[in-house]
Design an enzyme around this catalytic site. Structure first.
Site, short mmCIF file in Angstrom:
data_model
loop_
_atom_site.label_atom_id
_atom_site.label_comp_id
_atom_site.label_asym_id
_atom_site.label_seq_id
_atom_site.Cartn_x
_atom_site.Cartn_y
_atom_site.Cartn_z
CD GLN B 112 6.31 21.63 -68.85
OE1 GLN B 112 5.60 22.27 -67.76
NE2 GLN B 112 6.02 21.59 -69.75
CG LEU B 209 -0.95 20.67 -63.69
CD1 LEU B 209 -0.05 19.62 -63.50
CD2 LEU B 209 -1.06 20.92 -62.08
CG ASN B 241 4.16 28.49 -64.26
OD1 ASN B 241 5.43 27.95 -64.07
ND2 ASN B 241 3.48 29.39 -64.02
CB CYS B 242 4.22 22.49 -63.29
SG CYS B 242 3.68 22.39 -61.48
CB VAL B 243 5.46 26.48 -67.45
CG1 VAL B 243 5.64 26.77 -69.03
CG2 VAL B 243 4.63 27.02 -67.39
#
Lengths: 350, 428
Positions: B112, B209, B241-243
């Site tokens: 993401q 993550l 985060n890797c949203v």
């Protein structure tokens, strides 16, 4: 001078001047030029467009044969080679509204040209088909014809001109439920502060996103005898055979997969993985059973707790996937599950 | 609590022999910066590149963006709990290199990370097309677990921003702005006739993550708490985060948290801003219940008339957003929600995963599923291969000529739910 645009009008038997309820079972028919309101519209069209044909179908006929009637109507409409279709106005006539909507759907899908209609907001045709037509809001009876016609014509002419349509309230049609992005003057945080100030003062404010009414599905009755039940797995957790053969997207999935697990007592990183982009895939890849419990269901099968694990599982990625897509996937494969004699489905998400 | 922000306008960024600000240009000593970041044994290689507004450059995959700032007076330093100790921040004076940003990129961590195009149609969607970017590209050592890779990049970005911010310490700012919110009773007594407002600040904390940190604490491990608005300006909240790139709040967004700034703008004039309630978006129902109950309790305790609630991410956190709304509205406190939408590529689908009739005032940052075509750029910083698999991409997103067809979901900050942008969506 540019050629005049070509309009085809759709009417029911009454407005098509064939007859009342006694003629409501007539099949689709076509006429050159405009009839009834379509004829009345001619003077409003100035030099910009002509009503080249009218297609008429009885409301009862249409209601009893929606799919085939829509197909026949579209064929007749297509024979005039129109640039746009106008249907109705249907006011609060339910069957007529639904017919206008179904015609709009078929026209936009088959002919890919715009449709303008007019209805009373509570006509069921609005809710069912508003995605497919620009519908002008009318009053609930034909007394509103004089008002509705110029609105529908003006909207049709604007669409034909190729000009970009503004917001529904500015252009005079009911929102079709299509969300489109645009850039505005103020950033979101400022708009939120301003909206809160209005709300606190009791002033009128307009939400940017009217909340939808969700369709809720009631749970089915419980299965009494699990030991004879055939259980299938359906997941939005993205488990796929290694390599993701159908290339299901990491987010906003446009498809689902159906995969045979009859040869597996459990899944492993050698044979399966996740395509899901919404979580750290390490643990799902390491042991895909964590997302779809094939190992446990096999044990239960052996122990006789369940009758049988269905040989196929269905899978997609739930991450950002449109509700309409999910609905479409399930509508298809639920039929297969029923045909395969599946008694219950375990739905796993992540 | 009172904080002075001294804005030092940065109009250009260049490599130089010394890291310094001269005449609104940020000079970066590349070797020194690389050396400063290379003492992490989780990273195999660190490189630094520059990207300026209008250049034909694509940066991807982007993990975080951070604004260089330095604490000049008062307790603590930037990013408490990470690169500074756990002092209470948010007071004194802080200098900001306005117009500069650190962008962390390199090998993809999750699915993401995002795209920043410095020009072309994509540049309209990301605020970081308009900043002078110092891009840090880092590769992890072989076999590094994803969560450790994420942590290494996170710390690296904070260190880089702190290193660059430091050169603003002795520069005379172009503008100094005072931000102050007094303790509760004093604040309320000062503005007895103005409506009282709180900000419910939801932070992504789904785990795996998808984490955010407050003073170094993983927010999924905390219960909702109260924050002075100025704390965020000193880096109290850090993205980890890797949203989806479009609606994850980068650390830059938290430092410049727009609802905070816009509420402070009206503070003492049209409203009395009481402060922020920082809360999380955990995945279990028990956690959601606990957190939303505590948010409602804190709202009741503070006694405001209105609340703005902002979400981070989408799908699962929609439930937290609606729970917070329902419980706060039930107290008789009026709410406005900030969210974005996933209405499908055609815009015809349901936008949120949850809804409530109480949520009658919603600001939307747009439909993240809308598709955009990003033309090829002359220069690529990073790697475009992940285009097919990052969130918002699909099989075939990356074309042979280097152009990319993706949902705007893949563009860093495109539908930011703190309300950073001017994009929105309407029903047509």
């Amino acid at each position: 001078m540019a050629a005049k645009s070509r309009i085809v009008w759709y009417l029911n038997q009454f407005f098509g001047q064939i007859g009342g309820e006694d003629k409501a079972d007539i099949p689709p028919q076509k006429h050159e030029g405009g009839i009834g309101p379509a004829a009345g519209a001619t003077r409003l069209l100035k030099d910009q467009a002509d009503v080249v044909g009218t297609v008429i179908c009885g409301d009862t006929y249409f209601g009893e044969n929606v799919e085939s009637a829509a197909k026949e109507v579209v064929e007749l409409i297509a024979s005039f080679n129109p640039d746009i279709v106008i249907a109705g106005p249907a006011f609060n006539a339910g069957r007529y509204g639904v017919a206008c909507g179904a015609v709009a759907k078929a026209v936009s899908e088959e002919l890919n040209i715009p449709v303008v209609s007019g209805m009373y907001p509570e006509n069921p045709g609005v809710d069912m088909y508003k995605n497919y037509a620009y519908m002008v809001e009318t009053v609930n009876s034909a007394a509103g014809m004089r008002q509705a016609l110029p609105q529908m014509i003006n909207l049709a002419l604007k669409i034909l001109s190729g000009a970009k349509l503004g917001l529904p309230q500015d252009e005079g049609y009911m929102p079709r439920g299509i969300r489109k992005n645009l850039f505005v003057e103020e950033r979101g945080s400022k708009r939120a502060v301003d909206m809160l100030l209005k709300k606190l003062k009791g002033e009128e404010f307009e939400t940017e996103f009217p909340m939808p009414d969700f369709d809720r599905v009631d749970p089915q009755p419980a299965i009494k005898d699990m030991s004879n039940a055939k259980i299938a797995i359906v997941t939005s957790g993205g488990i796929v055979p290694k390599g993701n053969p159908e290339k299901i997207e990491a987010s906003s999935a446009s498809k689902y997969g159906k995969y045979d697990i009859s040869g597996f007592d459990k899944l492993s990183e050698a044979d399966h993985e996740t395509a899901h982009g919404g979580y750290d895939p390490t643990y799902a890849d390491e042991q895909p059973d964590r997302v779809i419990p094939v190992d446990v269901l096999r044990d239960m099968e052996k122990e006789g707790v369940i009758g049988e694990l269905h040989r196929y599982f269905y899978t997609t990625v739930g991450n950002g996937t449109a509700v309409a897509s999910s609905k479409m996937f399930a509508t298809e494969f639920a039929q297969e599950l029923i045909a395969d004699g599946v008694d219950a489905v375990i739905l796993t998400s992540t | 609590m009172r904080l002075e922000l001294g804005y030092i306008q940065i109009n250009d960024v260049k490599f130089g022999n010394k890291t310094e600000v001269v005449d609104h240009t940020l000079y970066v000593n590349k070797e020194e910066l690389i050396a400063h970041l290379s003492d992490d044994d989780r990273l195999a290689k660190v490189e630094v590149e520059l990207a300026k507004p209008g250049e034909s450059i694509r940066i991807m995959p982007v993990k975080d963006v951070i604004e260089p700032r330095v604490k000049v007076e008062g307790p603590g330093g930037m990013f408490p709990g990470f690169v500074s100790n756990e002092e209470q921040v948010g007071s004194g004076r802080t200098h900001v290199l306005k117009g500069a940003a650190v962008v962390t990129a390199g090998e993809v961590v999750g699915f993401q990370e995002g795209i920043i195009d410095m020009t072309g149609p994509g540049a309209d969607y990301t605020p970081f097309a308009h900043t002078n970017n110092v891009v840090i590209l880092a590769d992890p050592v072989e076999g590094l677990a994803k969560h450790q890779h994420e942590a290494a990049l996170r710390i690296m970005g904070l260190k880089a921003a702190t290193y660059l911010g430091e050169v603003g310490r002795n520069v005379e700012p172009d503008e100094v702005v005072d931000y102050e919110v007094a303790p509760l009773f004093e604040n309320a007594a000062k503005y007895p006739d103005l409506p009282k407002v709180v900000y419910v600040y939801m932070l992504q904390s789904q785990g795996l993550l998808h984490d955010t940190y407050y003073y170094g604490i993983d927010v999924k491990e905390m219960v909702p708490t109260i924050m002075y608005p100025t704390e965020a300006m000193d880096g109290a909240i850090v993205s980890g985060n890797c949203v989806s790139a479009c609606d994850k709040n980068t650390s830059f967004h938290h430092q410049n948290s727009p609802v905070i700034y816009d509420l402070l703008e009206k503070h003492g004039k049209e409203i009395c801003f009481l402060g922020c309630i920082v809360t999380n978006e955990n995945v279990t129902l028990a956690d959601k219940n606990r957190s939303s109950n505590m948010v409602a309790k804190l709202v009741e305790f503070l006694g405001p008339d209105g609340a703005i609630i902002s979400e981070e991410g989408f799908g699962n956190p929609d439930a937290d957003l609606i729970m917070n709304c329902n419980k706060i509205e039930s107290l008789g406190v009026k709410t406005v929600l900030l969210t974005d939408e996933y209405a499908g590529r055609d815009g015809a689908s349901q936008s949120l995963a949850d809804s409530s009739p109480k949520a009658d005032a919603v600001v939307t940052a747009g439909n993240a599923n809308e598709v955009i075509e990003l033309p090829p750029m002359d220069r690529l910083i990073g790697n475009s291969a992940p285009a097919d698999k990052i969130a918002g991409g699909f099989d075939g997103s990356l074309r042979a000529d280097g152009s990319i067809e993706v949902e705007i979901q893949a563009i860093t900050g495109a539908t930011n739910e703190l309300g950073f942008n001017k994009m929105t969506a309407r029903g047509y």
